[in-house]
Write a protein that holds these residues in place. Structure first.
Motif, mmCIF file in Angstrom:
data_model
loop_
_atom_site.group_PDB
_atom_site.id
_atom_site.type_symbol
_atom_site.label_atom_id
_atom_site.label_comp_id
_atom_site.label_asym_id
_atom_site.label_seq_id
_atom_site.Cartn_x
_atom_site.Cartn_y
_atom_site.Cartn_z
ATOM 1 N N GLN A 151 39.148 36.905 88.317
ATOM 2 C CA GLN A 151 37.895 37.486 87.852
ATOM 3 C C GLN A 151 36.742 36.464 87.815
ATOM 4 N N ILE A 152 36.838 35.431 88.637
ATOM 5 C CA ILE A 152 35.747 34.457 88.702
ATOM 6 C C ILE A 152 34.438 35.132 89.095
ATOM 7 N N GLY A 153 34.523 36.042 90.060
ATOM 8 C CA GLY A 153 33.317 36.763 90.472
ATOM 9 C C GLY A 153 32.748 37.608 89.354
ATOM 10 N N GLU A 154 33.615 38.263 88.590
ATOM 11 C CA GLU A 154 33.140 39.074 87.463
ATOM 12 C C GLU A 154 32.491 38.198 86.389
ATOM 13 N N ILE A 155 33.039 37.025 86.177
ATOM 14 C CA ILE A 155 32.440 36.099 85.204
ATOM 15 C C ILE A 155 31.020 35.732 85.633
ATOM 16 N N ALA A 156 30.837 35.494 86.947
ATOM 17 C CA ALA A 156 29.500 35.166 87.455
ATOM 18 C C ALA A 156 28.522 36.308 87.218
ATOM 19 N N VAL A 157 28.989 37.545 87.467
ATOM 20 C CA VAL A 157 28.120 38.707 87.269
ATOM 21 C C VAL A 157 27.765 38.858 85.799
ATOM 22 N N LEU A 158 28.774 38.694 84.904
ATOM 23 C CA LEU A 158 28.539 38.818 83.465
ATOM 24 C C LEU A 158 27.520 37.796 82.984
ATOM 25 N N THR A 179 25.268 36.367 84.797
ATOM 26 C CA THR A 179 23.974 36.661 85.411
ATOM 27 C C THR A 179 23.184 37.664 84.588
ATOM 28 N N VAL A 180 23.897 38.652 84.000
ATOM 29 C CA VAL A 180 23.198 39.687 83.229
ATOM 30 C C VAL A 180 23.082 39.317 81.762
ATOM 31 N N GLY A 181 23.426 38.047 81.400
ATOM 32 C CA GLY A 181 23.141 37.574 80.050
ATOM 33 C C GLY A 181 24.341 37.281 79.170
ATOM 34 N N ALA A 182 25.576 37.375 79.675
ATOM 35 C CA ALA A 182 26.751 37.065 78.851
ATOM 36 C C ALA A 182 26.767 35.584 78.507
ATOM 37 N N THR A 183 27.079 35.277 77.272
ATOM 38 C CA THR A 183 27.137 33.881 76.826
ATOM 39 C C THR A 183 28.570 33.355 76.928
ATOM 40 N N ARG A 184 28.691 32.061 76.641
ATOM 41 C CA ARG A 184 30.027 31.430 76.614
ATOM 42 C C ARG A 184 30.938 32.123 75.598
ATOM 43 N N GLY A 185 30.366 32.498 74.450
ATOM 44 C CA GLY A 185 31.159 33.181 73.433
ATOM 45 C C GLY A 185 31.654 34.536 73.886
ATOM 46 N N HIS A 186 30.800 35.261 74.648
ATOM 47 C CA HIS A 186 31.219 36.554 75.171
ATOM 48 C C HIS A 186 32.442 36.411 76.085
ATOM 49 N N ILE A 187 32.414 35.396 76.947
ATOM 50 C CA ILE A 187 33.525 35.188 77.884
ATOM 51 C C ILE A 187 34.809 34.808 77.114
ATOM 52 N N LEU A 188 34.644 33.943 76.098
ATOM 53 C CA LEU A 188 35.815 33.553 75.290
ATOM 54 C C LEU A 188 36.428 34.771 74.606
ATOM 55 N N VAL A 189 35.580 35.590 73.981
ATOM 56 C CA VAL A 189 36.081 36.781 73.297
ATOM 57 C C VAL A 189 36.775 37.712 74.277
ATOM 58 N N ARG A 245 38.474 27.635 80.169
ATOM 59 C CA ARG A 245 38.163 27.311 81.573
ATOM 60 C C ARG A 245 37.244 28.363 82.173
ATOM 61 N N GLY A 246 37.498 29.637 81.848
ATOM 62 C CA GLY A 246 36.640 30.698 82.356
ATOM 63 C C GLY A 246 35.256 30.670 81.739
ATOM 64 N N ALA A 247 35.174 30.290 80.462
ATOM 65 C CA ALA A 247 33.873 30.266 79.794
ATOM 66 C C ALA A 247 33.003 29.111 80.283
ATOM 67 N N GLU A 248 33.612 28.017 80.716
ATOM 68 C CA GLU A 248 32.860 26.836 81.124
ATOM 69 C C GLU A 248 32.330 26.922 82.547
ATOM 70 N N VAL A 249 32.883 27.810 83.362
ATOM 71 C CA VAL A 249 32.468 27.850 84.765
ATOM 72 C C VAL A 249 31.005 28.310 84.854
ATOM 73 N N SER A 250 30.267 27.678 85.746
ATOM 74 C CA SER A 250 28.850 28.022 85.924
ATOM 75 C C SER A 250 28.705 29.194 86.887
ATOM 76 N N ILE A 251 27.516 29.803 86.863
ATOM 77 C CA ILE A 251 27.279 30.945 87.763
ATOM 78 C C ILE A 251 27.380 30.512 89.218
ATOM 79 N N LYS A 252 26.817 29.356 89.537
ATOM 80 C CA LYS A 252 26.837 28.864 90.924
ATOM 81 C C LYS A 252 28.269 28.630 91.397
ATOM 82 N N ASP A 253 29.065 27.924 90.548
ATOM 83 C CA ASP A 253 30.451 27.648 90.942
ATOM 84 C C ASP A 253 31.251 28.933 91.064
ATOM 85 N N ALA A 254 30.982 29.882 90.178
ATOM 86 C CA ALA A 254 31.729 31.134 90.234
ATOM 87 C C ALA A 254 31.409 31.917 91.495
ATOM 88 N N LEU A 255 30.129 31.950 91.867
ATOM 89 C CA LEU A 255 29.754 32.699 93.064
ATOM 90 C C LEU A 255 30.255 32.037 94.338
#
Length: 569
Positions: A278-285, A287-297, A367-377
């Motif tokens: 779900q690296i691509g989904e993390i990038a999309v999230l 992009t639309v404003g999800a924070t590090r905390g959102h990804i962790l949760v 690890r998923g929360a730390e990935v940047s949008i650029k790296d994820a895409l």
């Protein structure tokens, strides 16, 4: 929450295996803690309700009136005398002989120490026997059947089974390999040639007064001129089979902890795969404003979902497993016990099940929360540093095709081959692309293999230790006497048919330095005890002031070879 549920359902097989791993670990922990708690509870109930004797003496030809004399002691609640005869027996329709302890009782209606329950049938009359339940189940015996036993001249005698009894608190014959049967005392007295009894059972008002009461009883027996051995002392903390049961629970606890460790690996591996997918989904999230905390949760919620389902399932399985385990242990002690789920076991199961789920998913979630949008895409499922480590380069050398030219006389195009066939080469390259996931998977396999081999090696070690014990103690039989033997008796024993050699030993309880110990008086030139000397030497036959200590006792007291030590008997 909808995404968490969808992620859990999308990989149903992987989710099921992860939940099952958590459930097994939690079930083992709950079952073991509940069993240990219930065994302690049941043992206290048995000790209080079944009138177990605190002191058991071997005596010789003691009159029945001795019980009344002993009950005058203010510490003695009840004293009873019995006549016990141990011999060989078999069902009338079976040729296989076993050991049996015939307990002679004068009045079955007045038994108040070491009580037993009448399961079926009735109390025996002369020529009949009341057989213990565990022995009757093993041999398939019912009231009305006939048993055969041997007297002291090895003549076969018949006895009819009048009923079946249960002796709570006594180990089953399946454990001891010795059946128990109750008969009228006149039967065992005739077999032994006695007019009195040879077993003394004493129940005390206060078990804490055991040592002081034992000293007073020993003095009274000597004054009465009755031969008696050292008492067997039973307390609430020292019951038959306790050491073995404690060892069994410790072993089961270790395997349960191992199961929990494996479960945490499974959670980490499952969530790591989910994050990678779900690296691509993390990038999309993001992009639309999800924070590090959102990804962790998001991802910790997924691991917690596994943990909640697995823990609830584990609690149910643990209750069932603990119940069956307690029933089995109760059958070994001839007791019918009720199961209760230990509150501490439930609390520990909830804490451990949910805890390992969160901990197992924490690293992949971070690890998923730390990935940047650029790296994820830009991620293609391969790590950015792939091919730069020594492991990657070594695997590439094994799997990269190399050119092999044909001889000049053969007009063929150059062929490309690798050191390995194509399929293994691809498998090696794939292993190095996800190093963390590969290491987690290897860890699970290593732990599971180690546990399996550990269990097998433990069994082999125990068998080898038992063989070593039988090598150290060369005697096949032990005979206990109420008074010291002279040299003539020791020399006469080898004249008995079948006896090759005999030695007279002495045994007494005592204190070495500050530790209680059993003192064995063994001849210096013994041939029936092959001492395994770890340090120092065995004492000589003429060396009266020397002692050989067990390694455990020497270590506990800090005693070395050549030290002087005070011994009290």
């Amino acid at each position: 929450m909808r995404k968490v549920v969808r992620d859990v359902r999308n990989r149903s097989l992987r989710t099921a295996l992860t939940i099952l791993g958590i459930a097994v670990g939690v079930a083992g922990m709950v079952a073991i803690v509940s069993t240990s708690w219930n065994v302690t509870r049941v043992q206290r109930a048995l000790y209080a309700d079944t009138s177990q004797a605190n002191l058991v003496y071997w005596v010789w030809d003691a009159p029945t009136a001795l019980a009344m004399v002993l009950e005058r002691d203010p510490a003695v609640n009840r004293a009873e005398l019995r006549t016990v005869y141990t011999t060989r027996w078999r069902p009338a329709n079976d040729a296989l002989w076993g050991d049996i302890e015939l307990v002679g009782i004068d009045d079955f209606g007045q038994v108040q120490v070491n009580e037993f329950d009448l399961v079926t049938g009735r109390y025996p009359q002369e020529g009949e026997i009341l057989l213990d339940l565990s022995a009757s189940e093993d041999a398939g015996i019912e009231p009305g059947d006939t048993l055969i036993y041997r007297d002291q001249e090895r003549r076969e005698r018949q006895v009819r089974v009048s009923g079946i009894s249960r002796s709570p608190g006594h180990l089953s014959s399946a454990v001891t390999n010795i059946a128990v049967g109750y008969v009228p005392a006149v039967t065992t007295r005739r077999l032994l040639g006695l007019s009195g009894n040879n077993q003394l059972l004493i129940r005390l008002h206060d078990p804490a007064d055991t040592q002081a009461a034992a000293r007073r009883i020993d003095l009274l027996l000597r004054r009465q001129g009755i031969q008696a051995g050292a008492p067997q002392i039973r307390t609430l903390e020292n019951y038959p089979g306790k050491r073995e049961l404690d060892a069994l629970i410790v072993i089961m606890l270790l395997f349960s902890i191992l199961g929990l460790v494996l479960s945490s690996f499974l959670v980490a591996n499952t969530l790591s795969a989910t994050v990678s997918e779900q690296i691509g989904e993390i990038a999309v999230l993001k992009t639309v404003g999800a924070t590090r905390g959102h990804i962790l949760v998001l991802f910790i919620g997924a691991s917690l979902a596994h943990g909640v389902v697995g823990t609830l399932l584990g609690l149910v399985l643990g209750a069932l497993l603990g119940w069956r385990l307690l029933v089995w242990i109760g059958s070994l002690a001839n007791a019918t016990v009720s199961f209760r789920l230990a509150p501490s076991g439930v609390a520990l199961g909830l804490f451990v099940g949910l805890g390992i789920s969160v901990l197992g998913g924490l690293i992949p979630a971070l690890r998923g929360a730390e990935v940047s949008i650029k790296d994820a895409l830009e991620s293609y499922g391969i790590q950015a540093d792939y091919g730069q480590s020594w492991l990657d380069r070594a695997l590439q050398r094994l799997s990269t095709p190399w050119e092999r030219r044909a001889p000049a006389r053969q007009r063929e195009e150059p062929s490309r081959r690798s050191a390995l066939p194509a399929l293994p080469a691809m498998a090696l390259r794939n292993l190095s692309r996800r190093k963390t996931r590969t290491l987690v998977t290897l860890g699970v396999v290593i732990l599971a293999t180690a546990a399996f081999l550990g269990a097998l090696s433990t069994k082999e070690s125990v068998d080898a230790a038992i063989d070593d014990i039988y090598t150290i103690y060369a005697a096949e039989a032990w005979v206990w006497f109420g008074e010291g033997l002279n040299v003539q008796m020791e020399n006469l024993l080898p004249t008995v048919e079948g006896v090759r050699s005999a030695e007279a030993w002495a045994l007494v309880d005592g204190v070495v330095a500050l530790s209680r110990a059993r003192l064995w008086g063994v001849p210096g030139d013994t041939t029936l005890y092959q001492a395994a000397i770890e340090e120092g030497r065995w004492f000589r036959a003429d060396e009266w002031d020397a002692v050989v200590l067990s390694s455990e006792l020497a270590y506990a007291e800090g005693i070395r070879v050549g030290d002087e030590v005070e011994i009290q008997a």
